[in-house]
Design an enzyme around this catalytic site. Structure first.
Site, PDB file in Angstrom:
ATOM      1  N   TYR A 127       0.845  -1.192   0.000  1.00  0.00           N
ATOM      2  CA  TYR A 127       0.000   0.000   0.000  1.00  0.00           C
ATOM      3  C   TYR A 127       0.887   1.251   0.000  1.00  0.00           C
ATOM      4  CZ  TYR A 127      -3.102   3.584   1.935  1.00  0.00           C
ATOM      5  OH  TYR A 127      -3.794   4.743   2.155  1.00  0.00           O
ATOM      6  N   ASP A 197      -0.288  -7.079   6.845  1.00  0.00           N
ATOM      7  CA  ASP A 197      -1.501  -6.305   6.568  1.00  0.00           C
ATOM      8  C   ASP A 197      -2.522  -7.263   5.961  1.00  0.00           C
ATOM      9  OD1 ASP A 197      -3.515  -4.655   5.514  1.00  0.00           O
ATOM     10  OD2 ASP A 197      -2.126  -3.012   5.171  1.00  0.00           O
TER      11      ASP A 197
END
Length: 408
Positions: A127, A197
């Site tokens: 990300y 994540d």
């Protein structure tokens, strides 16, 4: 009973303390909790929140931390505590810390665990906000970062140093939908704190702690909340020592989630399993349709046998997720035309909403990058990402098909 003046009674309003059991988690919006006993108040400073059955207080009774009391909502709050316990339970962790956003959770973990001179091994396709944080830690704190593809445990082993503190991974990468072999990569870095994540997969599709992860982070803004109406993040811990270390730092950092945000995420989580089932089935349908469309040169979705990580996904995921990406033959121009032509779907940067959202990185978030730089990040000029909603699949495909006709 003392009869106070009206000005005083307006401040000190009595309220009922229910004896019945609330059916749903109440919203404890208050930020400060009062005590009748000085010793009890002093003990409440000691936190952090403990899971049920841990510490001196029993979490099932509503105790706020290991000492059994809530003090100040930056440290612990009953509604926030309920969210932390709920996500920790789904992930199989010993406890959790909720933050004001996904980046709040990520930054809290990294800044609590890293020191100047420490080394991080990170998956290359991450990300963008995580990349920014790692770059800032490098520039300001002297933290060193080595990026690896995420496809080869040997890369992780080769990158290890005596100063390696964290291995940072994503279950399903954004926007390439790369699925990593979590158990193999984590095993390649023994003694290193592994942070995963799990936003794209949610604990319903994957539980990284079962594969050896030490910390699991979520942007609860996405699938956990599910309705694009809240910002929140959660970090779940496999070890009470790590929980304590991060809690001590995180509460001082002040990234704590507010009670109303926690309440909204809890409300969304009640339908998480139903939504994820529909997100996944819709995404599989669209991936199959897109694969057969002449304007599309490639589709990236773990549920397709053509996906390079299809077999890994079948092994570590219980579903292929609700996000896919595809390549348009017409490149950047076609991508922009496509996202500006959808009518049911919305052009938006997030994911995990009940509505279908589309994004073309080359003309929006990555618009300043040339073709070579995009390719290095695993993104093509014609790459489109779709965060698939829970609408009827025929309606979504009809919208995408008409947009593809205009883009083709």
């Amino acid at each position: 009973m003392t009869e106070h003046h009206r000005e005083t009674r307006a401040v000190h309003v009595p309220f009922p303390q229910p004896t019945g059991r609330a059916l749903n988690v109440p919203l404890f919006q208050g930020g400060v909790f009062a005590f009748d006993d000085a010793e009890e108040m002093a003990a409440a400073f000691d936190g952090p929140p403990a899971m049920a059955g841990q510490g001196e207080g029993d979490g099932n009774t509503g105790d706020g931390n290991a000492r059994g009391a809530f003090l100040y909502s930056r440290l612990a709050n009953p509604t926030v505590r309920a969210l932390e316990d709920a996500v920790a339970d789904l992930e199989g962790g010993v406890g959790a810390l909720a933050a004001g956003s996904g980046m709040g959770a990520i930054n809290t973990v990294l800044r609590a665990l890293l020191r100047t001179g420490d080394h991080v091994i990170a998956q290359r396709c991450l990300y963008g906000g995580t990349h920014t944080t790692l770059r800032e830690l490098t520039e300001r704190w002297g933290v060193e970062v080595t990026y690896v593809s995420g496809d080869d445990p040997g890369e992780v082993r080769a990158a290890l140093r005596p100063t390696t503190r964290i291995l940072y991974l994503e279950t399903i990468a954004n926007p390439t939908t790369q699925v990593i072999d979590l158990p193999a990569l984590i095993a390649a870095a023994p003694g290193v704190v592994s942070v995963v994540d799990n936003t794209f997969a949610t604990p319903l599709l994957c539980r990284p702690i079962e594969y050896g992860a030490d910390v699991v982070v979520h942007s609860a803004t996405k699938y956990l909340g599910g309705h694009a109406d809240v910002l929140a993040g959660v970090a779940v811990f496999a070890d009470t020592g790590l929980l304590r270390e991060v809690w001590d730092s995180g509460t001082e950092l002040g990234a704590t989630a507010d009670p109303f945000a926690a309440w909204l995420v809890l409300r969304g989580m009640a339908t998480l399993s139903l939504r994820m089932e529909r997100h996944c089935s819709n995404a599989q349908t669209l991936a199959d349709c897109l694969s057969a469309h002449p304007a599309v040169t490639a589709v990236h979705y773990p549920g397709l046998p053509s996906h390079p990580n299809h077999e890994i996904g079948r092994r570590i995921l219980s579903g292929s997720g609700g996000v896919l990406s595809f390549e348009l033959a017409g490149g950047r121009t076609a991508g922009r035309t496509f996202i500006e032509s959808v009518r049911l779907a919305s052009l938006a940067a997030s994911l995990g909403d009940v509505k279908t959202l589309v994004m073309h990185p080359a003309s929006t978030s990555h618009r300043k990058l040339d073709a070579a730089t995009l390719a290095a990040a695993g993104i093509g000029e014609g790459t489109v990402r779709i965060a698939v909603g829970i609408e009827h699949p025929e309606d979504i495909w009809s919208d995408l098909e008409q947009a593809l006709t205009k883009a083709g």
